[in-house]
Design a protein around this motif. Structure first.
Motif, PDB file in Angstrom:
ATOM      1  N   GLU A  54       0.912  -1.178   0.014  1.00 42.71           N
ATOM      2  CA  GLU A  54      -0.068  -0.066   0.029  1.00 42.71           C
ATOM      3  C   GLU A  54       0.831   1.205  -0.083  1.00 42.71           C
ATOM      4  O   GLU A  54       1.936   1.257   0.157  1.00 42.71           O
ATOM      5  N   THR A 102      -5.021   6.772   1.179  1.00 43.39           N
ATOM      6  CA  THR A 102      -4.333   5.606   1.262  1.00 43.39           C
ATOM      7  C   THR A 102      -4.544   4.582  -0.178  1.00 43.39           C
ATOM      8  O   THR A 102      -5.738   4.691  -0.786  1.00 43.39           O
ATOM      9  N   SER A 143      -4.558   1.396  -2.078  1.00 45.42           N
ATOM     10  CA  SER A 143      -4.900  -0.048  -1.624  1.00 45.42           C
ATOM     11  C   SER A 143      -3.695  -0.707  -2.618  1.00 45.42           C
ATOM     12  O   SER A 143      -3.601  -0.285  -3.751  1.00 45.42           O
ATOM     13  N   LEU A 150       0.775   5.757   1.017  1.00 47.63           N
ATOM     14  CA  LEU A 150      -0.038   6.799   1.564  1.00 47.63           C
ATOM     15  C   LEU A 150       0.331   7.828   0.482  1.00 47.63           C
ATOM     16  O   LEU A 150       1.561   8.565  -0.022  1.00 47.63           O
TER      17      LEU A 150
END
Length: 258
Positions: A229, A241, A243, A231
């Motif tokens: 993942e 976020t 994914s 940020l």
């Protein structure tokens, strides 16, 4: 001549409003009111109407599904009813089809009804069939008009506010709606995130999560997290976020191999 009309809308108040307005039309008889696509298909199959007031945004089967199921040739005239459906509005206008944008005024309703009265009496079915088939081909094939959305129409009380897509920072899904974040302000729009993604320019927008789309130019930094993942930090400080499932999309933006 009495025009037989069917009203299809999943909102009771919307059905009542159309019914009340039609009550003042001596030449129109409401023969059925339907709260969903399945009941609309049954009503049209049992007794094809002359005029159909058809809501576009309904759960399970939407208005376009209804048209495909019964066949466009079964309905001589259609007035589409929609609440801020960006793609549908563009398609209706492109094919000269009648529509009502919620919330509509009594005058706007009467103008639409007056237009379809002539079409019903002329029984010019072939021309309408061609336009409806072209409409379904466009809508089911992607965004209407073949281009990407340049603006969205956002409800604001009794007004409709136009928002240019290049002004949007990011978009998040919220059940049957999407929330547009524009310069620190948020607006709720009744739309599906997947359909919206398909109509936005992929050179400008990137889906980073099943519930999040971000404008690429608004990204300031990307930081690696655990399990693939990321940020995503925007210029205004917003942190989102990305994914693992949507990692290839972000890699494309970053110029990396998937």
């Amino acid at each position: 001549m009495t025009i037989r009309a069917v009203i299809v809308d999943d909102e009771p108040l919307a059905r009542r409003r159309i019914g009340d307005l039609l009550a003042g039309a001596a030449d129109v008889e409401v023969v059925a009111e339907c709260a969903n696509g399945a009941s609309a298909i049954r009503a049209i199959d049992e007794s094809p109407p002359d005029l159909l007031f058809l809501d576009i945004q309904m759960p399970e089967l939407d208005g376009f599904d209804v048209l495909q199921a019964v066949g466009v040739g079964r309905v001589p005239a259609v007035v589409f009813v929609t609440a801020y459906d960006q793609f549908a509005l563009r398609a209706f206008e492109a094919h000269a089809l009648d529509y009502l944008l919620k919330p509509f005024t009594d005058e706007r309703f009467e103008a639409a009804l007056q237009r379809v009265r002539g079409r019903v009496r002329e029984r010019n079915g072939g021309d309408l069939d061609a336009r409806l088939r072209a409409l379904l081909a466009e809508v089911r094939g992607g965004s209407a008009g073949g281009g990407y959305l340049q603006r969205l129409v956002v409800p604001a009380g009794h007004r409709s506010v136009f928002v240019r897509t290049d002004e949007i920072d990011w978009i998040e899904a919220e059940r049957n709606y999407v929330r547009l974040h524009v310069r620190g302000r948020a607006s709720l729009l009744r739309e599906n995130l997947g359909r919206l993604e398909a109509a936005l320019d992929p050179a400008k927008f990137c889906r980073i999560h099943r519930s999040t789309i971000v404008q690429i130019d608004r990204i300031q930094a990307v930081e690696s997290l655990f399990n693939g993942e990321y940020l995503v930090v925007l210029h205004d400080g917003t942190k989102l976020t990305s994914s693992r499932s949507y990692r290839p999309n972000l890699h494309r933006v970053m110029g990396r191999e998937p």
